[in-house]
Design a protein around this motif. Structure first.
Motif, PDB file in Angstrom:
ATOM      1  N   UNK A 104      40.806  29.629  82.178  1.00 28.86           N
ATOM      2  CA  UNK A 104      39.433  29.226  81.976  1.00 28.86           C
ATOM      3  C   UNK A 104      39.184  27.581  82.128  1.00 28.86           C
ATOM      4  N   UNK A 105      40.086  26.877  81.543  1.00 23.61           N
ATOM      5  CA  UNK A 105      39.795  25.517  81.451  1.00 23.61           C
ATOM      6  C   UNK A 105      39.928  24.763  82.813  1.00 23.61           C
ATOM      7  N   UNK A 106      40.401  25.588  83.830  1.00 20.08           N
ATOM      8  CA  UNK A 106      40.510  24.919  85.011  1.00 20.08           C
ATOM      9  C   UNK A 106      39.218  24.816  85.757  1.00 20.08           C
ATOM     10  N   UNK A 107      38.090  25.502  85.102  1.00 25.33           N
ATOM     11  CA  UNK A 107      36.642  25.614  85.818  1.00 25.33           C
ATOM     12  C   UNK A 107      36.028  24.124  85.851  1.00 25.33           C
ATOM     13  N   UNK A 108      36.427  23.470  84.992  1.00 27.15           N
ATOM     14  CA  UNK A 108      35.964  21.770  85.146  1.00 27.15           C
ATOM     15  C   UNK A 108      36.946  20.952  85.079  1.00 27.15           C
ATOM     16  N   UNK A 109      36.996  20.003  86.374  1.00 28.72           N
ATOM     17  CA  UNK A 109      38.030  19.133  86.323  1.00 28.72           C
ATOM     18  C   UNK A 109      37.330  17.731  86.691  1.00 28.72           C
ATOM     19  N   UNK A 110      37.744  16.824  85.883  1.00 32.88           N
ATOM     20  CA  UNK A 110      37.176  15.431  86.119  1.00 32.88           C
ATOM     21  C   UNK A 110      38.264  14.562  86.220  1.00 32.88           C
ATOM     22  N   UNK A 111      38.291  13.863  87.608  1.00 32.97           N
ATOM     23  CA  UNK A 111      39.534  12.938  87.911  1.00 32.97           C
ATOM     24  C   UNK A 111      38.945  11.621  88.027  1.00 32.97           C
ATOM     25  N   UNK A 112      39.847  10.578  88.210  1.00 31.95           N
ATOM     26  CA  UNK A 112      39.660   9.160  88.676  1.00 31.95           C
ATOM     27  C   UNK A 112      38.404   8.578  87.777  1.00 31.95           C
ATOM     28  N   UNK A 113      37.364   8.270  88.445  1.00 31.34           N
ATOM     29  CA  UNK A 113      36.231   7.773  87.843  1.00 31.34           C
ATOM     30  C   UNK A 113      35.416   8.520  87.104  1.00 31.34           C
ATOM     31  N   UNK A 114      35.535   9.769  87.108  1.00 31.55           N
ATOM     32  CA  UNK A 114      35.026  10.734  86.292  1.00 31.55           C
ATOM     33  C   UNK A 114      35.240  10.827  85.007  1.00 31.55           C
ATOM     34  N   UNK A 115      36.483  10.515  84.731  1.00 29.93           N
ATOM     35  CA  UNK A 115      37.273  10.531  83.468  1.00 29.93           C
ATOM     36  C   UNK A 115      36.355   9.795  82.307  1.00 29.93           C
ATOM     37  N   UNK A 116      36.112  10.393  81.479  1.00 31.87           N
ATOM     38  CA  UNK A 116      35.394   9.795  80.367  1.00 31.87           C
ATOM     39  C   UNK A 116      35.615  10.410  79.133  1.00 31.87           C
ATOM     40  N   UNK A 117      36.437   9.961  78.319  1.00 28.91           N
ATOM     41  CA  UNK A 117      36.900  10.605  76.779  1.00 28.91           C
ATOM     42  C   UNK A 117      35.502  10.887  75.680  1.00 28.91           C
ATOM     43  N   UNK A 118      34.680   9.897  76.163  1.00 30.57           N
ATOM     44  CA  UNK A 118      33.341   9.893  75.532  1.00 30.57           C
ATOM     45  C   UNK A 118      32.355  11.023  75.550  1.00 30.57           C
ATOM     46  N   UNK A 119      32.710  11.816  76.534  1.00 29.71           N
ATOM     47  CA  UNK A 119      32.138  12.895  76.991  1.00 29.71           C
ATOM     48  C   UNK A 119      32.173  14.019  75.875  1.00 29.71           C
ATOM     49  N   UNK A 120      33.289  13.754  75.159  1.00 33.56           N
ATOM     50  CA  UNK A 120      33.325  14.853  74.080  1.00 33.56           C
ATOM     51  C   UNK A 120      33.175  14.448  72.820  1.00 33.56           C
ATOM     52  N   UNK A 121      32.560  15.283  71.893  1.00 28.94           N
ATOM     53  CA  UNK A 121      32.055  14.735  70.368  1.00 28.94           C
ATOM     54  C   UNK A 121      33.272  14.462  69.514  1.00 28.94           C
ATOM     55  N   UNK A 122      33.686  13.452  69.764  1.00 32.76           N
ATOM     56  CA  UNK A 122      35.036  12.848  69.054  1.00 32.76           C
ATOM     57  C   UNK A 122      34.616  12.258  67.792  1.00 32.76           C
ATOM     58  N   UNK A 123      35.018  12.508  66.698  1.00 34.28           N
ATOM     59  CA  UNK A 123      34.379  11.970  65.469  1.00 34.28           C
ATOM     60  C   UNK A 123      35.219  10.703  65.250  1.00 34.28           C
ATOM     61  N   UNK A 124      34.409   9.910  64.285  1.00 26.25           N
ATOM     62  CA  UNK A 124      35.350   8.887  63.382  1.00 26.25           C
ATOM     63  C   UNK A 124      35.554   9.552  62.014  1.00 26.25           C
ATOM     64  N   UNK A 125      36.641   9.454  61.499  1.00 24.46           N
ATOM     65  CA  UNK A 125      36.895  10.246  60.282  1.00 24.46           C
ATOM     66  C   UNK A 125      36.838   9.279  59.025  1.00 24.46           C
ATOM     67  N   UNK A 126      37.523   8.192  59.016  1.00 21.77           N
ATOM     68  CA  UNK A 126      37.618   7.427  57.663  1.00 21.77           C
ATOM     69  C   UNK A 126      37.091   6.160  58.098  1.00 21.77           C
ATOM     70  N   UNK A 127      36.525   5.504  56.903  1.00 23.96           N
ATOM     71  CA  UNK A 127      35.715   4.046  57.096  1.00 23.96           C
ATOM     72  C   UNK A 127      36.546   3.114  57.545  1.00 23.96           C
ATOM     73  N   UNK A 128      38.012   2.871  57.312  1.00 23.34           N
ATOM     74  CA  UNK A 128      38.835   1.896  57.820  1.00 23.34           C
ATOM     75  C   UNK A 128      39.444   2.337  59.014  1.00 23.34           C
TER      76      UNK A 128
END
Ligand SMILES: Cc1cc2nc3c(=O)[nH]c(=O)nc-3n(C[C@H](O)[C@H](O)[C@H](O)COP(=O)(O)O)c2cc1C
Ligand SMILES: [Mn+2]
Length: 468
Positions: A104-128
């Motif tokens: 199923x994960x092959x349904x969406x593929x971002x390559x090269x200029x489309x690559x953007x890790x900020x597309x995902x809700x990546x948390x910041x965990x601890x203050x420092x």
């Protein structure tokens, strides 16, 4: 159980999951809700409304023994030691993975200029923390270019920019060993990092399994069937078909960038003032529709990271002792408070002089023990390894400090806060033999109650007014 969605559904049926509908910020708020929830022994949480994002975040998945049991397909009433015992039993017969065509994960593929890790809700965990960590409940897949050995390991990954993930492959970890082989060949190392999949695969990533063996084969052994894998987008690495988000790229043989700090499982930050580390140049990201992002809060004990490591490091230690054919091992327990790796307790039925000493020195020579393990406590078989009050009793009344063995030099973890920050390669270890020596002719006489009298007074309990 096939994937993370099955696990979430099972947790929901079992009352082990809460959905959070209210809007929550990925910047500290989400992680703090998860951490406080974990300190209360709360359920797994599925954040469905993360500020600025439309896809969900799962946390606290492995914080309780019950949920670890669900992942292993065992009864919810199982104890941590039951899970470890079963782990050791099942992994005796490994089952290699099976290639399939589609996932199923092959349904969406971002390559090269489309690559953007900020597309995902990546948390910041601890203050420092140095930034947002894409990889906590993650596993990284690499392949040895010479032997073809495929490794799967959990190593934290920090978002350095939209196409770069900082790594922390600690010296001697399997991804580090492989990176050095690629570096010798002056070639970049292809890697895949997976977030979300059959949750067993995350446990496998965290487990200290032997070098030259694939975590896929161990996972198959636990599931009792081959793990389905597909070829990754660019470099043909095997990826579990159950994956939610698959990041692929390469690690340069020489280039380094600063990484960290991050609030680690020791309860302290790691990566303050350390040298730069290798990083992943991300070239492709594949993901399921509405992908589930999975976070572990790591941090101070006890979180899902500590529970995961207590299970997987403990099972690996137990397995290592069994592999050495040492008789009489009754139970092994690596307390979650020590992240399952700094302190180990082993219960043994002694059969010959020096048996307890053998168990102690063997433990620190296993794959698991030869790493961060600092303290081993050996107890007799009338004390269960997990029964901490009884272990303290044995340490008080059976242990004699002159029977402690002190080892001056052993491999350490750079995360151990008990060592100076600039001298963490080597640690000392101690083996506390809290048994009554086998060879003693005159052994202390333990107090047993008179059986007849016990029966008699139990019969009079109500009459004595002691019921209720
Ligand atoms: C949530 C989590 C984060 C971890 N982060 C790291 C890390 O950043 N670096 C590291 O070397 N080990 C880390 N570990 C421990 C490794 O996963 C563990 O040592 C495992 O055995 C590594 O796989 P390997 O034996 O195939 O090298 C982490 C474990 C967990 C559960
Ligand atoms: Mn490995």
């Amino acid at each position: 159980m096939n994937d993370l969605r099955d696990f979430i559904a099972t947790c929901e049926t079992e009352g082990e999951l809460r959905r959070i509908e209210a809007e929550v910020d990925w910047d500290l708020e989400l992680s703090h809700i998860a951490k406080l929830n974990e300190e209360k022994g709360g359920p797994a949480l599925l954040f469905q409304n993360v500020k600025g994002y439309s896809s969900p975040v799962l946390t606290s998945a492995c914080t309780t023994t019950q949920r670890l049991a669900l992942i292993m397909g065992m009864a919810k009433s199982s104890s941590l030691v039951d899970l470890m015992r079963e782990w050791v039993k099942r992994t005796a017969n490994k089952i290699p993975p099976r290639w399939v065509e589609h996932a199923p994960f092959q349904e969406n593929v971002d390559r090269d200029d489309q690559v953007d890790l900020f597309k995902f809700p990546v948390p910041k965990v601890y203050p420092l923390d140095g930034g947002r960590f894409f990889g906590t409940a993650v596993f990284v897949i690499t392949k040895d270019p010479k032997t073809g050995w495929v490794n799967l390991g959990t190593y934290r990954l920090q978002v350095l920019d939209k196409k770069t993930l900082g790594t922390q492959f600690i010296k001697g970890k399997h991804a580090d060993i492989m990176h050095k082989v690629y570096a010798e060949m002056k070639k970049p190392m292809p890697v895949v990092a997976v977030v979300g999949a059959d949750p067993l695969m995350f446990l496998m990533g965290a487990a200290r399994l032997p070098a030259f063996e694939s975590e896929f084969d161990f996972a198959g052994a636990i599931r009792g069937r081959p793990i389905d894998i597909v070829k990754s987008d660019l470099y043909g690495l095997p990826v579990p078909a159950s994956a939610e988000i698959v990041v692929e790229g390469t690690v340069d043989p020489v280039a380094m960038r600063p990484e960290g700090p991050f609030g680690e499982y020791t309860g302290y930050y790691s990566g303050i003032g350390t040298t730069p580390r290798p990083f992943i140049n991300v070239e492709s990201i594949s993901y399921r529709k509405n992908p589930i992002f999975w976070l572990s809060t790591v941090g101070r004990a006890v979180t899902d990271t500590h529970m995961t490591m207590a299970l997987t490091y403990g099972a690996t230690l137990w397995q290592g002792l069994e592999a050495m054919r040492i008789p009489g091992i009754k139970s092994v327990y690596c307390p979650p408070e020590g992240a399952g790796r700094f302190l180990a307790i082993i219960s043994v039925k002694q059969m010959y002089p020096g048996h307890a000493a053998q168990v102690g020195t063997a433990a620190i020579s296993t794959e698991m023990g030869a790493y961060g393990l600092k303290t081993v406590i050996v107890v007799d078989d009338d004390v269960d390894a997990w029964d901490l009050p009884r272990v303290l009793w044995a340490l008080s009344f059976r242990f004699n400090p002159s029977r402690a063995e002190f080892i001056k030099r052993g491999r350490s973890t750079p995360l151990d806060p008990s060592l100076p920050i600039d001298a963490r390669d080597i640690t000392s270890r101690i083996i506390l033999d809290a048994t009554i020596p086998y060879e003693w002719k005159d052994k202390p006489v333990p107090i047993e109650l008179d059986k007849e009298m016990v029966k008699r007074v139990q019969g009079r309990w109500a009459e004595l007014g002691l019921d209720g």
